[in-house]
Write a protein that holds these residues in place. Structure first.
Motif, mmCIF file in Angstrom:
data_model
loop_
_atom_site.group_PDB
_atom_site.id
_atom_site.type_symbol
_atom_site.label_atom_id
_atom_site.label_comp_id
_atom_site.label_asym_id
_atom_site.label_seq_id
_atom_site.Cartn_x
_atom_site.Cartn_y
_atom_site.Cartn_z
ATOM 1 N N ALA A 132 31.085 36.014 30.172
ATOM 2 C CA ALA A 132 31.736 37.321 30.251
ATOM 3 C C ALA A 132 31.915 37.985 28.902
ATOM 4 O O ALA A 132 32.472 37.397 27.969
ATOM 5 N N VAL A 183 32.538 42.290 27.195
ATOM 6 C CA VAL A 183 32.983 43.645 27.509
ATOM 7 C C VAL A 183 32.362 44.600 26.509
ATOM 8 O O VAL A 183 32.313 44.307 25.301
ATOM 9 N N ARG A 220 33.563 43.490 33.319
ATOM 10 C CA ARG A 220 32.912 42.380 32.623
ATOM 11 C C ARG A 220 31.402 42.520 32.771
ATOM 12 O O ARG A 220 30.906 42.844 33.855
#
Length: 271
Positions: A180, A182, A192
């Protein structure tokens, strides 16, 4: 005394009666199956099978999406199926306790299925969803649960395809496409994305903020504990730079009651 076990032809009248009965039964079964909703099936679903699920499917409490061959494109794979405890024998289909049970059962099976530790599964773009029998099936006595691996998370607009067999896919050092990250100025509430894509933040560590039997310590306590730990943890992960940016995501009482005890630490690492 030996018996002749070979098949013998039926008399012509018997054949006609058998065929007539079969045709009548076939017509009746077909009409019944045509009217039956597959989601109302009482029998527990199969384990290990694959499906094409969407966020809309996952938003529902029950699911009877068609099974597809795992060699074909799919976004979900069932990794655990089981019977609910006897304590739910007289419960309602929407009993709130079901969520806490499913969190414990599916989380444990999810970690084992992917062959990862708790920190890794908290930092992956993968997630799991669980399903229970429909209201009609529940009223008929169905008491099972189903856990599905999903190629995305709560904030995903769509899900990505999974490997033919997802078992063990997070073992060792997972590929960036499953971890994950961002993209954007901040982490909270941001969707995500896989770390294989261009990003600004990466989930690098997690912190355990309580034990299973602990009462919820309150929002302030959880946030401060998370913030202080993540400040140190991210600094170490970045090899102690003079200056750095970090972020954290933490969970409130509802998630605590469901069984979550970990917060996630994020490092700003533009790529």
């Amino acid at each position: 005394m030996l018996r002749d076990s070979r098949l013998r032809p039926l008399p012509l009248r018997a054949v006609a009666l058998v065929l007539a009965a079969a045709l009548l039964a076939g017509c009746g079964d077909g009409d019944s199956e045509a009217k039956a909703d597959p989601s109302d099936t009482v029998a527990a679903p199969a384990n290990g099978v694959c499906r094409v699920l969407t966020p809309e499917d996952v938003a529902e409490t029950s699911n009877a999406s068609p099974v597809v061959a795992c060699a074909e494109p799919h976004t979900a794979q069932t990794f655990a199926v089981g019977d609910l405890p006897e304590s739910f024998a007289d419960a309602e289909q929407d009993d709130r306790r079901l969520g806490a049970f499913a969190y414990r059962a599916c989380s444990k099976a999810f970690t084992e299925f992917l062959e990862a530790d708790q920190s890794t599964v908290m930092r992956t773009v993968l997630s799991w969803a669980w399903f229970r029998p429909s209201e009609k099936a529940w009223d008929k006595g169905a008491r099972w649960y189903r856990c599905d691996l999903i190629g995305g998370g709560e904030q995903s607009a769509s899900y990505v395809d999974l490997p033919e067999d997802a078992a063990g896919m997070l073992e060792g050092k997972p590929d960036d496409q499953w971890m994950a990250c961002v993209a954007g100025p901040s982490v909270p509430n941001a969707p995500r994305i896989p770390c294989s894509e261009k990003h600004d933040w990466r989930a690098v560590t997690t912190i355990k903020v309580g034990d299973a039997d602990d009462p919820y310590p309150g929002d302030r306590k959880v946030e401060v504990t998370t913030r202080d730990y993540c400040s140190r943890s991210v600094s170490a992960w970045l090899q102690y730079p003079v200056s750095y940016d970090f972020a954290y995501t933490w969970f409130r009482e509802a998630e605590w009651e469901a069984g979550n005890r970990r917060s996630v630490c994020w490092a700003k690492t533009a790529r």
